[in-house]
Design a protein around this motif. Sequence first.
Motif, PDB file in Angstrom:
ATOM      1  N   ALA A 237       8.275 -28.013   1.563  1.00  0.00           N
ATOM      2  CA  ALA A 237       7.045 -27.397   0.955  1.00  0.00           C
ATOM      3  C   ALA A 237       6.796 -26.249   1.731  1.00  0.00           C
ATOM      4  O   ALA A 237       6.550 -25.012   1.310  1.00  0.00           O
ATOM      5  N   ASP A 238       6.887 -26.138   3.147  1.00  0.00           N
ATOM      6  CA  ASP A 238       6.826 -24.969   4.111  1.00  0.00           C
ATOM      7  C   ASP A 238       7.703 -23.782   3.712  1.00  0.00           C
ATOM      8  O   ASP A 238       7.596 -22.872   3.857  1.00  0.00           O
ATOM      9  N   THR A 239       9.083 -24.364   3.528  1.00  0.00           N
ATOM     10  CA  THR A 239      10.168 -23.371   3.374  1.00  0.00           C
ATOM     11  C   THR A 239      10.137 -22.662   1.882  1.00  0.00           C
ATOM     12  O   THR A 239      10.100 -21.652   1.711  1.00  0.00           O
ATOM     13  N   GLY A 240       9.653 -23.718   1.061  1.00  0.00           N
ATOM     14  CA  GLY A 240       9.472 -23.315  -0.480  1.00  0.00           C
ATOM     15  C   GLY A 240       8.342 -22.235  -0.271  1.00  0.00           C
ATOM     16  O   GLY A 240       8.456 -21.188  -1.253  1.00  0.00           O
ATOM     17  N   ALA A 241       7.567 -22.465   0.180  1.00  0.00           N
ATOM     18  CA  ALA A 241       6.196 -21.728   0.135  1.00  0.00           C
ATOM     19  C   ALA A 241       6.435 -20.214   0.988  1.00  0.00           C
ATOM     20  O   ALA A 241       6.045 -19.222   0.313  1.00  0.00           O
ATOM     21  N   TYR A 242       7.156 -20.415   2.132  1.00  0.00           N
ATOM     22  CA  TYR A 242       7.464 -19.137   2.754  1.00  0.00           C
ATOM     23  C   TYR A 242       8.326 -18.166   1.829  1.00  0.00           C
ATOM     24  O   TYR A 242       7.851 -16.861   1.718  1.00  0.00           O
ATOM     25  N   PHE A 243       9.308 -18.691   1.400  1.00  0.00           N
ATOM     26  CA  PHE A 243      10.376 -17.710   0.521  1.00  0.00           C
ATOM     27  C   PHE A 243       9.696 -17.412  -0.943  1.00  0.00           C
ATOM     28  O   PHE A 243       9.613 -16.056  -1.167  1.00  0.00           O
ATOM     29  N   ALA A 244       9.229 -18.217  -1.456  1.00  0.00           N
ATOM     30  CA  ALA A 244       8.467 -17.789  -2.602  1.00  0.00           C
ATOM     31  C   ALA A 244       7.404 -16.938  -2.445  1.00  0.00           C
ATOM     32  O   ALA A 244       7.167 -16.082  -3.143  1.00  0.00           O
ATOM     33  N   GLY A 245       6.433 -17.124  -1.370  1.00  0.00           N
ATOM     34  CA  GLY A 245       5.340 -16.337  -0.950  1.00  0.00           C
ATOM     35  C   GLY A 245       5.859 -14.854  -0.785  1.00  0.00           C
ATOM     36  O   GLY A 245       5.071 -13.899  -0.872  1.00  0.00           O
ATOM     37  N   LYS A 246       6.882 -14.949  -0.048  1.00  0.00           N
ATOM     38  CA  LYS A 246       7.632 -13.505   0.644  1.00  0.00           C
ATOM     39  C   LYS A 246       7.863 -12.618  -0.574  1.00  0.00           C
ATOM     40  O   LYS A 246       7.693 -11.365  -0.750  1.00  0.00           O
ATOM     41  N   ARG A 247       8.500 -13.325  -1.793  1.00  0.00           N
ATOM     42  CA  ARG A 247       9.004 -12.842  -2.896  1.00  0.00           C
ATOM     43  C   ARG A 247       8.145 -12.474  -3.938  1.00  0.00           C
ATOM     44  O   ARG A 247       7.821 -11.090  -4.546  1.00  0.00           O
ATOM     45  N   PHE A 248       7.155 -13.417  -4.371  1.00  0.00           N
ATOM     46  CA  PHE A 248       6.321 -13.116  -5.486  1.00  0.00           C
ATOM     47  C   PHE A 248       4.824 -13.311  -4.969  1.00  0.00           C
ATOM     48  O   PHE A 248       3.876 -13.281  -5.896  1.00  0.00           O
ATOM     49  N   GLY A 249       4.587 -13.435  -3.745  1.00  0.00           N
ATOM     50  CA  GLY A 249       3.187 -13.828  -3.234  1.00  0.00           C
ATOM     51  C   GLY A 249       1.903 -12.465  -3.364  1.00  0.00           C
ATOM     52  O   GLY A 249       1.737 -12.114  -2.444  1.00  0.00           O
ATOM     53  N   LYS A 250       1.693 -12.265  -4.477  1.00  0.00           N
ATOM     54  CA  LYS A 250       0.554 -11.129  -4.573  1.00  0.00           C
ATOM     55  C   LYS A 250      -0.871 -11.627  -4.759  1.00  0.00           C
ATOM     56  O   LYS A 250      -1.840 -10.979  -4.347  1.00  0.00           O
ATOM     57  N   ARG A 251      -0.919 -12.514  -5.583  1.00  0.00           N
ATOM     58  CA  ARG A 251      -2.177 -13.454  -5.680  1.00  0.00           C
ATOM     59  C   ARG A 251      -2.363 -14.305  -4.576  1.00  0.00           C
ATOM     60  O   ARG A 251      -1.774 -15.423  -4.314  1.00  0.00           O
ATOM     61  N   LYS A 252      -3.419 -14.020  -3.546  1.00  0.00           N
ATOM     62  CA  LYS A 252      -3.776 -14.981  -2.395  1.00  0.00           C
ATOM     63  C   LYS A 252      -4.187 -16.067  -2.792  1.00  0.00           C
ATOM     64  O   LYS A 252      -5.276 -16.331  -3.820  1.00  0.00           O
ATOM     65  N   LEU A 253      -4.166 -17.358  -2.049  1.00  0.00           N
ATOM     66  CA  LEU A 253      -4.787 -18.770  -2.461  1.00  0.00           C
ATOM     67  C   LEU A 253      -6.235 -18.534  -1.721  1.00  0.00           C
ATOM     68  O   LEU A 253      -7.106 -18.795  -2.526  1.00  0.00           O
TER      69      LEU A 253
END
Length: 269
Positions: free
Chosen positions: A149-165
């Motif tokens: 989960a940490d790894t998936g969140a890191y790379f997906a967030g880096k690439r597509f993370g425009k809308r903040k949680l």
Amino acid sequence: MLKSRIATALVIAPLTLAAVFFLPPQAFALIMALIVLMAAWEWTAMMRLVSRSARTVYMLSVLFAIVVAQKVLPYYEQIIFAVAALWWLAATVLVMLYPRACALWCGRVSKGIVGFLVLVPTWAAMVYIRELDQGPWLIVYMFLMVWGADTGAYFAGKRFGKRKLMPHVSPAKSWAGIGGAALAVLLVSMITQQYLHFSQNLSFGIYILALVLLFVSVVGDLTESMFKRQCGIKDSGSILPGHGGIMDRIDSLTAAAPVFALCLILFGT
């Protein structure tokens, strides 16, 4: 930052797996206690305890609670993990209400109580799961869920993370990161399900379990971020290059471990 993070993980992961698979139960419980005590020392910084004596007293109090938990765990494990799960439900509300609900938990006594609710059930859950028939492999499964989960969140967030949680709590986390984490844990469950002999009930709901563990691991991460933000610190410590402190590394696990243990009790392995 990424290089040091990966290098530290390459050292920690083999040592952790060696402890899980090869240490006898008492030695494993002792190692887990030492990790929790180091996390308790870091927790005192979020309590704004300055003197070494006060920080030591709190750490010894956590040690005493662990000793008590060791004595009662065989008889009251379900209660311990249920209380922890209720705390994480409450933490979800507190995170969602941040900073409006700070007055409910920002005092030293309140933070100290929260520290017990976070740390002691983590130790109890790790020891409980380790002693099950498939204990080491169940712990590996949980690690893969949290790390995946940490790894998936890191790379997906880096690439597509425009809308903040939740930018007021953790500006780096995004909805895209949550999506990447969800894909990662579902993939881990799909791959590992055939190798772990879950009961029929748990096997049927393995993907629901994955999403539950993802949810609570995110809450664990956000809760520590909330406490750090309230007291104005970036990391809980500096012992782990690229990761910060012990609490920064196990924040998700503190929520995932007792909830996972409770699910194993309720639905079987």
